[in-house]
Design a protein around this motif. Sequence first.
Motif, short mmCIF file in Angstrom:
data_model
loop_
_atom_site.label_atom_id
_atom_site.label_comp_id
_atom_site.label_asym_id
_atom_site.label_seq_id
_atom_site.Cartn_x
_atom_site.Cartn_y
_atom_site.Cartn_z
N PHE A 51 0.83 -1.19 0.00
CA PHE A 51 0.00 0.00 0.00
C PHE A 51 0.87 1.25 0.00
N VAL A 52 0.48 2.23 -0.81
CA VAL A 52 1.02 3.58 -0.67
C VAL A 52 -0.09 4.35 0.02
N VAL A 53 0.13 4.63 1.31
CA VAL A 53 -0.89 5.27 2.13
C VAL A 53 -0.36 6.64 2.54
N TYR A 54 -0.28 7.51 1.56
CA TYR A 54 0.27 8.84 1.76
C TYR A 54 -0.66 9.69 2.63
N ALA A 55 -1.95 9.61 2.36
CA ALA A 55 -2.94 10.36 3.14
C ALA A 55 -3.17 9.65 4.48
N THR A 56 -3.31 10.43 5.53
CA THR A 56 -3.47 9.87 6.87
C THR A 56 -4.68 8.95 6.97
N ASP A 57 -5.81 9.33 6.38
CA ASP A 57 -7.00 8.49 6.49
C ASP A 57 -6.81 7.13 5.84
N GLY A 64 -5.12 -0.45 8.08
CA GLY A 64 -5.65 -0.89 9.37
C GLY A 64 -5.07 -0.24 10.60
N VAL A 65 -4.38 0.88 10.44
CA VAL A 65 -3.85 1.59 11.61
C VAL A 65 -5.03 2.12 12.42
N ASP A 66 -4.95 1.96 13.72
CA ASP A 66 -6.02 2.40 14.62
C ASP A 66 -6.28 3.90 14.44
N ALA A 67 -7.52 4.25 14.13
CA ALA A 67 -7.89 5.65 13.89
C ALA A 67 -7.64 6.53 15.11
N SER A 68 -7.87 6.00 16.30
CA SER A 68 -7.64 6.80 17.51
C SER A 68 -6.15 7.05 17.73
N LEU A 69 -5.30 6.09 17.35
CA LEU A 69 -3.86 6.30 17.43
C LEU A 69 -3.43 7.42 16.48
N PRO A 75 0.50 10.81 12.02
CA PRO A 75 0.99 9.72 11.18
C PRO A 75 2.48 9.40 11.34
N VAL A 76 3.25 10.30 11.93
CA VAL A 76 4.69 10.09 12.06
C VAL A 76 4.98 9.68 13.50
N ASP A 77 4.93 8.37 13.74
CA ASP A 77 4.99 7.85 15.09
C ASP A 77 5.43 6.38 15.04
N ALA A 78 6.14 5.94 16.07
CA ALA A 78 6.63 4.56 16.12
C ALA A 78 5.49 3.55 16.10
N ALA A 79 4.46 3.80 16.90
CA ALA A 79 3.35 2.85 16.96
C ALA A 79 2.58 2.80 15.64
N ALA A 82 4.62 0.67 13.29
CA ALA A 82 4.46 -0.75 13.62
C ALA A 82 3.13 -1.28 13.10
N GLN A 83 2.06 -0.51 13.25
CA GLN A 83 0.76 -0.96 12.75
C GLN A 83 0.70 -0.96 11.22
N LEU A 84 1.42 -0.05 10.58
CA LEU A 84 1.50 -0.08 9.13
C LEU A 84 2.15 -1.38 8.66
N ALA A 85 3.27 -1.75 9.29
CA ALA A 85 3.98 -2.97 8.92
C ALA A 85 3.09 -4.20 9.14
#
Length: 157
Positions: A51-57, A64-69, A75-79, A82-85
């Motif tokens: 996936f190229v998920v340039y936009a945060t949404d 599948g990154v948690d929306a609340s996170l 979007p620039v965060d370790a967690a 990890a969820q992107l991977a």
Amino acid sequence: MAGEQVSPAGVVEALRARGQTLAVAESLTGGLLAATIVDVPGASKVFRGGFVVYATDLKHKLAGVDASLLALRGPVDAAVAAQLAEGARARCEATWGLATTGVAGPDSQDGTAVGTVFVALSGPASAVEQLSLTGDRAAIRNSAVTAALALLAHHLA
């Protein structure tokens, strides 16, 4: 591992030798990581997609990154990395998921400095690295790809 030079062909061969597969979720690299992998002859034996998920949404909707996170940390965060991977690994049914997120510039993003990058790995082993990269957009993006491949190569060694 950051700054370590690694051969994309070596990564593809290591995956092939182990009968393992790879998927990616990319933000700041915008497909450059996938392109680097598929430039290697024989990559189709190990590369599942991504996936190229340039936009945060889209980090939430596609990877599948948690929306609340995302709402809490951005979007620039370790967690988030990890969820992107993990999202790439799970959704593409691969052995490994590899992700990039960060700020390539020319301007900071939501108070995050240019060159702040996270690369993450999910699979038989998991890891996240925070990087402070320098240079222009192209240099930062290329360095992020190199760091992501080095992270995977380290865990394949």
